[in-house]
Scaffold this active site. Structure first.
Site, PDB file in Angstrom:
ATOM      1  N   LYS A  30       0.839  -1.197   0.000  1.00 17.66           N
ATOM      2  CA  LYS A  30       0.000   0.000   0.000  1.00 17.66           C
ATOM      3  C   LYS A  30       0.877   1.252   0.000  1.00 17.66           C
ATOM      4  O   LYS A  30       2.012   1.201   0.469  1.00 17.66           O
ATOM      5  CB  LYS A  30      -0.847   0.025   1.283  1.00 17.66           C
ATOM      6  CG  LYS A  30      -1.994  -0.963   1.316  1.00 17.66           C
ATOM      7  CD  LYS A  30      -2.774  -0.816   2.616  1.00 17.66           C
ATOM      8  CE  LYS A  30      -3.897  -1.838   2.705  1.00 17.66           C
ATOM      9  NZ  LYS A  30      -4.967  -1.656   1.700  1.00 17.66           N
TER      10      LYS A  30
ATOM     11  N   ARG B  38     -10.273 -11.489   1.817  1.00 15.88           N
ATOM     12  CA  ARG B  38     -11.122 -12.530   1.229  1.00 15.88           C
ATOM     13  C   ARG B  38     -10.436 -13.884   1.237  1.00 15.88           C
ATOM     14  O   ARG B  38     -11.094 -14.918   1.250  1.00 15.88           O
ATOM     15  CB  ARG B  38     -11.539 -12.105  -0.186  1.00 15.88           C
ATOM     16  CG  ARG B  38     -10.386 -11.908  -1.128  1.00 15.88           C
ATOM     17  CD  ARG B  38     -10.763 -11.085  -2.349  1.00 15.88           C
ATOM     18  NE  ARG B  38     -10.855  -9.644  -2.060  1.00 15.88           N
ATOM     19  CZ  ARG B  38     -11.163  -8.730  -2.952  1.00 15.88           C
ATOM     20  NH1 ARG B  38     -11.430  -9.085  -4.203  1.00 15.88           N
ATOM     21  NH2 ARG B  38     -11.217  -7.448  -2.616  1.00 15.88           N
TER      22      ARG B  38
HETATM   23  N1  BES Z   1      -8.164  -3.758   4.484  1.00 18.11           N
HETATM   24  C1  BES Z   1      -8.284  -3.339   3.133  1.00 18.11           C
HETATM   25  C2  BES Z   1      -9.563  -2.549   2.882  1.00 18.11           C
HETATM   26  C3  BES Z   1      -9.618  -1.150   3.445  1.00 18.11           C
HETATM   27  C4  BES Z   1      -8.987  -0.117   2.796  1.00 18.11           C
HETATM   28  C5  BES Z   1     -10.365  -0.890   4.556  1.00 18.11           C
HETATM   29  C6  BES Z   1      -9.092   1.167   3.294  1.00 18.11           C
HETATM   30  C7  BES Z   1     -10.480   0.394   5.041  1.00 18.11           C
HETATM   31  C8  BES Z   1      -9.830   1.431   4.408  1.00 18.11           C
HETATM   32  C9  BES Z   1      -8.317  -4.545   2.200  1.00 18.11           C
HETATM   33  O1  BES Z   1      -7.538  -5.617   2.592  1.00 18.11           O
HETATM   34  C10 BES Z   1      -7.792  -4.091   0.883  1.00 18.11           C
HETATM   35  O2  BES Z   1      -6.658  -3.731   0.828  1.00 18.11           O
HETATM   36  N2  BES Z   1      -8.632  -4.127  -0.147  1.00 18.11           N
HETATM   37  C11 BES Z   1      -8.257  -3.686  -1.433  1.00 18.11           C
HETATM   38  C12 BES Z   1      -8.782  -4.700  -2.426  1.00 18.11           C
HETATM   39  C13 BES Z   1      -8.233  -4.533  -3.804  1.00 18.11           C
HETATM   40  C14 BES Z   1      -6.773  -4.853  -3.840  1.00 18.11           C
HETATM   41  C15 BES Z   1      -8.994  -5.447  -4.742  1.00 18.11           C
HETATM   42  C16 BES Z   1      -8.858  -2.315  -1.691  1.00 18.11           C
HETATM   43  O3  BES Z   1      -9.975  -2.065  -1.228  1.00 18.11           O
HETATM   44  O4  BES Z   1      -8.182  -1.493  -2.297  1.00 18.11           O
HETATM   45 MN    MN Z   2      -5.543  -5.425   1.915  1.00 20.85          MN
END
Ligand code: BES
Ligand code: MN
Ligand code: ZN
Length: 497
Positions: free
Chosen positions: A279, A353
């Site tokens: 990230k 997931r």
């Molecule tokens: N934990 C994150 C989702 C999240 C992001 C929650 C920001 C709260 C605030 C999750 O694991 C994630 O990173 N999801 C990705 C999925 C994508 C890579 C398909 C997302 O939402 O960007």
């Molecule tokens: Mn994630």
């Protein structure tokens, strides 16, 4: 043990006739334009009516006034707008401002009353919610702030004065129930706010077994070896980059009079760096909250067991952090999940997931009547709904309706989003049964569809709490940090089943 917090030294008691001479400040929440419909009764009714007249108080939401008197020493009127617009969410904000005012003015003994009824809520439900919200209104996570020598935390005694339609016995019950819910919400907040270096998968498991011990429920903790034996390929893949051991936590509350079986599943990522698909650095610290689904499950189990609700409730929590390293899982990998289905990894940041797929599959072996998961699953859900509602996905419209209604009653709004199979195209893979990410479009839906591949239950709901599990800044309803979302929803849902 998790260190106790200092904030939150506000003790709530429900009492219809408190000794007014002992009260530093009586807070009265006043609605706009129907202020003569107060339902308080007796001397209190006269006292408050006179205060309203003296102050020419209208009850606008931005209005408040404090009058000096004798018994009680002060009356503070707080305007909350028209009665038909009042929800538990607006009351939550009003109660937060009450706690703030009392603390600022060092008032150790306060009383609070909301002398109305609200459509759709029984006096019992309303009073219990008010008491529980008050109990949480002073919450602050300051376990790791050095205490200032000149600032001793002061305890506040707070009496909630209910409307007159509840008898003494009902009041006692409600008091106990509210305290139970307050405690469970606090469990969720403390776990959520805890930093990733301290709240590790091992620590979550420890906390879960503590709660289990206190409430007399069964707790089984699976370590890496046992997780390998169970072939939870998703959980193991995400854990591959980590220096921490994974855990799989199983909590079982089985009362003799159980009417149905409900499984709760919670995402327990103790820190989500994104892994190899790292990230960006900005606000990455917030990813310590990525275990709020797990916390919601532990808190819900605690509340339901302490309230002795007549349902078999099973909690399942897969837990690990998501870190990059030389051994981490990576894009292009193909992972075999516990169910036997294969997943092509295209983004290691879609890790929630992966661990939930295994947990949902495992949950199916309990043949639950309802299966509900909580997860901070997608940024896309936050883009769609912001912080005012959790995203709800369900294969059962009746279950969705019930959950939405519970959410309205307790002030934890849910908004249903589609899980239509047409979107499955986005997660189709050439190399495996599915991909773990469907890209940006309909991101919350494609995540839900991925989960659905592992669900064997005709009544399943997925609740994406990515936008509601924590407040990025202090808001009118919550201090910065974990909100404790989930517990009140599950308690109300089971009570209304
Ligand atoms: N934990 C994150 C989702 C999240 C992001 C929650 C920001 C709260 C605030 C999750 O694991 C994630 O990173 N999801 C990705 C999925 C994508 C890579 C398909 C997302 O939402 O960007
Ligand atoms: Mn994630
Ligand atoms: Zn995550």
């Amino acid at each position: 043990m998790i260190d106790p917090t200092f904030g939150g030294l506000l003790h709530v008691e429900i009492n219809r006739e408190p000794k007014l001479s002992r009260i530093d400040n009586l807070f009265v929440l006043i609605t706009q334009s129907d202020k003569h419909k107060l339902s308080l009764g007796g001397d209190l009714q006269k006292l408050v009516s006179r205060a309203i007249e003296e102050a020419e108080f209208e009850g606008r939401p931005d209005e408040s006034v404090t009058l000096i008197g004798k018994d009680p020493k002060r009356i503070t009127l707080i305007g909350i707008g028209p009665l038909d617009k009042i929800t538990l969410r607006s009351l939550r904000a009003a109660l937060l401002s009450v706690a703030k005012l009392a603390r600022k003015n060092r008032q150790k003994s306060i009383a609070v009353t909301f002398p109305y009824s609200i459509a759709g809520l029984t006096p019992r439900q309303l009073t219990r919610s008010l008491a529980d919200l008050l109990g949480n209104s002073d919450y602050k996570y300051d376990a790791y702030l050095s205490p200032k020598p000149d600032e001793k935390p002061i305890a506040i005694d707070c009496t909630l004065i209910p409307t007159p339609d509840l008898d003494a016995k009902a009041v006692r019950r409600i008091s106990e129930e509210a305290a139970t819910i307050t405690e469970a919400v606090r469990t969720v907040r403390d776990l959520g706010n805890g930093p990733g270096n301290l709240i590790t998968p091992t620590k979550i498991a420890e906390r879960a077994s503590e709660v289990a011990k206190e409430t007399g429920i069964k707790c089984t903790i699976y370590d890496r070896k046992q997780i390998e034996k169970m072939k939870m390929g998703g959980l193991l893949a995400v854990n591959r980059g980590s220096g921490e051991e994974p855990r799989f936590i199983l909590l079982e509350y089985s009362p003799k009079n159980a009417k149905k079986t409900i499984c709760l599943v919670g995402k327990g990522i103790t820190f989500d760096s994104g892994g190899i698909s790292l990230k960006p650095g900005e606000r990455m610290e917030e990813m310590k909250f990525d275990m709020c689904g797990a916390a919601a499950v532990i808190g819900s189990m605690q509340a339901v067991a302490n309230l002795a609700l007549p349902y078999k409730l099973i909690g399942l929590i897969p837990s690990t952090d998501n870190m990059p390293s030389g051994t981490a899982y990576k894009p292009g990998d193909i992972i075999t999940m516990m169910s036997g289905k294969t997943v092509e990894i295209v983004n290691t940041d879609a890790e929630g997931r992966m661990i939930l797929g295994d947990a949902l599959h495992y949950a199916g072996t309990f043949k639950p009547d309802h299966l509900i998961d909580f997860a901070t699953l997608t940024g896309a859900c936050v883009i769609a709904l912001g912080g005012e509602a959790s995203g709800l996905f369900s294969n059962d419209t009746e279950l969705a309706r019930k959950l939405i209604e519970s959410g309205e009653r307790v002030g934890e709004r849910l908004w249903r989003l589609p899980e239509w199979d047409e979107y499955k195209e986005h997660i189709r893979s050439e190399w495996a049964d599915m991909k773990n990410s469907g890209g940006r479009w309909a991101g919350a839906t494609t995540a839900a569809l991925f989960l659905k591949e592992f669900v064997d239950c005709p009544s399943w709901a997925h609740i994406d709490i990515a936008g509601t599990a924590w407040a990025e800044h202090e808001t009118s309803r919550d201090p910065k940090g974990a909100t404790g979302v989930g517990v009140r929803l599950i308690v109300d849902f089971l009570e209304s089943l």
